[in-house]
Design a protein around this motif. Structure first.
Motif, PDB file in Angstrom:
ATOM      1  N   ARG A 185       0.837  -1.205   0.000  1.00 28.71           N
ATOM      2  CA  ARG A 185       0.000   0.000   0.000  1.00 28.71           C
ATOM      3  C   ARG A 185       0.872   1.255   0.000  1.00 28.71           C
ATOM      4  O   ARG A 185       0.619   2.206  -0.748  1.00 28.71           O
ATOM      5  CB  ARG A 185      -0.927  -0.004   1.213  1.00 28.71           C
ATOM      6  CG  ARG A 185      -2.162  -0.862   1.049  1.00 28.71           C
ATOM      7  CD  ARG A 185      -3.088  -0.729   2.256  1.00 28.71           C
ATOM      8  NE  ARG A 185      -4.412  -1.253   1.969  1.00 28.71           N
ATOM      9  CZ  ARG A 185      -4.779  -2.503   2.201  1.00 28.71           C
ATOM     10  NH1 ARG A 185      -3.913  -3.357   2.736  1.00 28.71           N
ATOM     11  NH2 ARG A 185      -5.994  -2.911   1.899  1.00 28.71           N
ATOM     12  N   GLY A 210      -5.151  -5.588  -5.253  1.00 30.43           N
ATOM     13  CA  GLY A 210      -6.356  -6.090  -4.592  1.00 30.43           C
ATOM     14  C   GLY A 210      -6.945  -7.343  -5.215  1.00 30.43           C
ATOM     15  O   GLY A 210      -7.252  -8.312  -4.513  1.00 30.43           O
ATOM     16  N   PRO A 211      -7.106  -7.390  -6.553  1.00 33.19           N
ATOM     17  CA  PRO A 211      -7.718  -8.576  -7.173  1.00 33.19           C
ATOM     18  C   PRO A 211      -6.909  -9.857  -6.981  1.00 33.19           C
ATOM     19  O   PRO A 211      -7.452 -10.953  -7.123  1.00 33.19           O
ATOM     20  CB  PRO A 211      -7.779  -8.193  -8.661  1.00 33.19           C
ATOM     21  CG  PRO A 211      -7.790  -6.703  -8.666  1.00 33.19           C
ATOM     22  CD  PRO A 211      -6.895  -6.310  -7.524  1.00 33.19           C
ATOM     23  N   THR A 263      -1.129   5.281  -3.370  1.00 33.90           N
ATOM     24  CA  THR A 263      -2.529   5.565  -3.043  1.00 33.90           C
ATOM     25  C   THR A 263      -3.294   4.251  -2.893  1.00 33.90           C
ATOM     26  O   THR A 263      -2.935   3.230  -3.499  1.00 33.90           O
ATOM     27  CB  THR A 263      -3.217   6.415  -4.131  1.00 33.90           C
ATOM     28  OG1 THR A 263      -3.329   5.633  -5.334  1.00 33.90           O
ATOM     29  CG2 THR A 263      -2.423   7.689  -4.394  1.00 33.90           C
ATOM     30  N   GLU A 264      -4.355   4.304  -2.146  1.00 33.07           N
ATOM     31  CA  GLU A 264      -5.197   3.115  -1.959  1.00 33.07           C
ATOM     32  C   GLU A 264      -5.836   2.698  -3.288  1.00 33.07           C
ATOM     33  O   GLU A 264      -6.025   1.509  -3.550  1.00 33.07           O
ATOM     34  CB  GLU A 264      -6.274   3.412  -0.912  1.00 33.07           C
ATOM     35  CG  GLU A 264      -7.138   2.222  -0.550  1.00 33.07           C
ATOM     36  CD  GLU A 264      -6.397   1.123   0.179  1.00 33.07           C
ATOM     37  OE1 GLU A 264      -6.935   0.000   0.258  1.00 33.07           O
ATOM     38  OE2 GLU A 264      -5.267   1.374   0.674  1.00 33.07           O
ATOM     39  N   GLU A 265      -6.120   3.681  -4.123  1.00 29.72           N
ATOM     40  CA  GLU A 265      -6.727   3.381  -5.422  1.00 29.72           C
ATOM     41  C   GLU A 265      -5.780   2.560  -6.284  1.00 29.72           C
ATOM     42  O   GLU A 265      -6.181   1.574  -6.921  1.00 29.72           O
ATOM     43  CB  GLU A 265      -7.102   4.688  -6.135  1.00 29.72           C
ATOM     44  CG  GLU A 265      -7.787   4.464  -7.481  1.00 29.72           C
ATOM     45  CD  GLU A 265      -8.144   5.774  -8.165  1.00 29.72           C
ATOM     46  OE1 GLU A 265      -8.646   5.704  -9.296  1.00 29.72           O
ATOM     47  OE2 GLU A 265      -7.928   6.844  -7.565  1.00 29.72           O
ATOM     48  N   ASN A 266      -4.507   2.964  -6.322  1.00 33.68           N
ATOM     49  CA  ASN A 266      -3.517   2.205  -7.094  1.00 33.68           C
ATOM     50  C   ASN A 266      -3.383   0.779  -6.548  1.00 33.68           C
ATOM     51  O   ASN A 266      -3.305  -0.192  -7.307  1.00 33.68           O
ATOM     52  CB  ASN A 266      -2.155   2.895  -7.031  1.00 33.68           C
ATOM     53  CG  ASN A 266      -2.114   4.152  -7.864  1.00 33.68           C
ATOM     54  OD1 ASN A 266      -2.937   4.344  -8.763  1.00 33.68           O
ATOM     55  ND2 ASN A 266      -1.167   5.026  -7.563  1.00 33.68           N
ATOM     56  N   TYR A 267      -3.334   0.690  -5.231  1.00 35.08           N
ATOM     57  CA  TYR A 267      -3.180  -0.628  -4.600  1.00 35.08           C
ATOM     58  C   TYR A 267      -4.359  -1.535  -4.946  1.00 35.08           C
ATOM     59  O   TYR A 267      -4.185  -2.690  -5.335  1.00 35.08           O
ATOM     60  CB  TYR A 267      -3.058  -0.480  -3.088  1.00 35.08           C
ATOM     61  CG  TYR A 267      -3.154  -1.794  -2.344  1.00 35.08           C
ATOM     62  CD1 TYR A 267      -2.058  -2.649  -2.264  1.00 35.08           C
ATOM     63  CD2 TYR A 267      -4.349  -2.189  -1.744  1.00 35.08           C
ATOM     64  CE1 TYR A 267      -2.146  -3.861  -1.601  1.00 35.08           C
ATOM     65  CE2 TYR A 267      -4.447  -3.401  -1.082  1.00 35.08           C
ATOM     66  CZ  TYR A 267      -3.346  -4.228  -1.011  1.00 35.08           C
ATOM     67  OH  TYR A 267      -3.447  -5.426  -0.361  1.00 35.08           O
ATOM     68  N   ARG A 268      -5.567  -1.014  -4.798  1.00 34.07           N
ATOM     69  CA  ARG A 268      -6.761  -1.833  -5.036  1.00 34.07           C
ATOM     70  C   ARG A 268      -6.878  -2.267  -6.495  1.00 34.07           C
ATOM     71  O   ARG A 268      -7.296  -3.386  -6.793  1.00 34.07           O
ATOM     72  CB  ARG A 268      -8.009  -1.071  -4.613  1.00 34.07           C
ATOM     73  CG  ARG A 268      -8.167  -0.935  -3.101  1.00 34.07           C
ATOM     74  CD  ARG A 268      -9.493  -0.282  -2.735  1.00 34.07           C
ATOM     75  NE  ARG A 268      -9.647  -0.167  -1.295  1.00 34.07           N
ATOM     76  CZ  ARG A 268     -10.075  -1.148  -0.507  1.00 34.07           C
ATOM     77  NH1 ARG A 268     -10.401  -2.332  -1.050  1.00 34.07           N
ATOM     78  NH2 ARG A 268     -10.201  -0.966   0.782  1.00 34.07           N
ATOM     79  N   SER A 269      -6.500  -1.406  -7.396  1.00 34.94           N
ATOM     80  CA  SER A 269      -6.653  -1.739  -8.816  1.00 34.94           C
ATOM     81  C   SER A 269      -5.586  -2.718  -9.291  1.00 34.94           C
ATOM     82  O   SER A 269      -5.844  -3.559 -10.157  1.00 34.94           O
ATOM     83  CB  SER A 269      -6.605  -0.463  -9.663  1.00 34.94           C
ATOM     84  OG  SER A 269      -5.344   0.177  -9.535  1.00 34.94           O
ATOM     85  N   LEU A 270      -4.369  -2.640  -8.710  1.00 31.52           N
ATOM     86  CA  LEU A 270      -3.267  -3.478  -9.179  1.00 31.52           C
ATOM     87  C   LEU A 270      -3.068  -4.742  -8.351  1.00 31.52           C
ATOM     88  O   LEU A 270      -2.774  -5.811  -8.894  1.00 31.52           O
ATOM     89  CB  LEU A 270      -1.966  -2.671  -9.186  1.00 31.52           C
ATOM     90  CG  LEU A 270      -1.905  -1.517 -10.180  1.00 31.52           C
ATOM     91  CD1 LEU A 270      -0.677  -0.665  -9.915  1.00 31.52           C
ATOM     92  CD2 LEU A 270      -1.881  -2.048 -11.602  1.00 31.52           C
TER      93      LEU A 270
END
Length: 281
Positions: free
Chosen positions: A80, A94-95, A85-92
């Motif tokens: 993270r 997270g899945p 950013t949390e957005e970058n982490y979740r998109s790259l």
């Protein structure tokens, strides 16, 4: 930036190191860590992220392996912070990760108790303990009994020379692993505590071999092999390491059976995990 630093601090505390100074210096300081103490403080304060190759080093030096939950948090918080950013982490990332994270409360309780009692042997203390057979067995007898012992009594128990044991006791006192009691006897401040040997320092393998030799020699002279079992499997190395983690938790739980006073049938036992690779296949 800052999530990883909080995870690192939590893991350090969970492993029984109450301060950053204790974690850094009781593990051998600059001789073991790939960076200075000042740099380590920056890691805990969220000023820097460590290099990826330093993460296994930090985990190893904790000595008490983290629970699956804390290990996962350690890695994901690092990622993270790394991705900004949390957005970058979740998109790259997270899945790729499972959202389910079941808690093992039995494991958490065991690790909490261990961390509260843990005493981390320094590399200098470890070298003194395993440097010779008499010092090692004097140490083991003292830390596994709340009573006090003299060299003559230890000689009867171990079968080792009284003079060598007397020298070993003096060495333990010098390294604050024993203290003098009445009438020429000695006690250990570690009796009844969960102590951990260091995991990494230059020359560690040489001392590990000495330790193995001390144990094998005593088992041959005074002890016995009470149980051996194993299974030969073909598996991926990662799966083997996961199996080892499960068995390691069981070993840690077995410390609940420790006794520190003379009991019928009591003795000093070595319980260990051994994994050997036979060949590539």
């Amino acid at each position: 930036m800052g999530l990883f630093s909080k995870s690192l601090e939590k893991l350090r505390l969970e492993s029984g190191f109450t301060t950053p100074y204790a974690f850094y210096h009781r593990n051998g300081g600059r001789h073991v860590f790939p960076f200075t103490f000042a740099y380590y403080l920056k890691l805990e304060r969220g000023k820097h992220l460590p290099r990826p190759e330093w993460l296994p080093v930090l985990l190893s030096l904790l000595r008490i392996p983290p629970s699956d939950e804390l290990y996962r948090r350690f890695v994901t918080d690092y990622l993270r912070d790394h991705f900004g950013t949390e957005e970058n982490y979740r998109s790259l990332i997270g899945p790729l990760l499972s959202s389910k994270n079941e808690k093992n409360y039995g494991q958490q309780t065991t690790k909490r108790l261990l961390s509260e009692q843990a005493y981390h042997i320094t590399p200098a203390q470890y070298k003194a303990i395993v440097g010779d057979e008499a010092t090692y067995w004097a140490f083991e007898c003292l830390v596994n009994d709340r009573g006090s012992f003299g060299a003559e009594e230890l000689a009867k128990i171990t079968g080792l020379p009284k003079a060598a044991l007397a020298a070993g006791l003096r060495k333990l006192v010098a390294h604050k692993l024993a203290r003098r009691a009445a009438a020429g006897k000695f006690k250990s401040p570690l009796a009844g505590k969960f102590y951990l040997f260091p995991r990494s320092f230059p020359g560690l393998e040489t001392y590990r071999k000495k330790l193995a030799k001390h144990i094998d020699g005593m088992v041959a002279r005074r002890g016995a092999i009470t149980h051996e079992s194993g299974v030969m499997i073909r598996a991926e190395e990662g799966a083997v390491h996961r199996s080892i983690a499960v068995m390691r938790d069981a070993l840690e739980a077995s410390t609940a059976y420790s006794v520190y006073d003379k009991a019928e049938g009591s003795g000093i036992f070595l319980l260990q995990i051994r994994a050997r690779k036979a060949l590539d296949f």
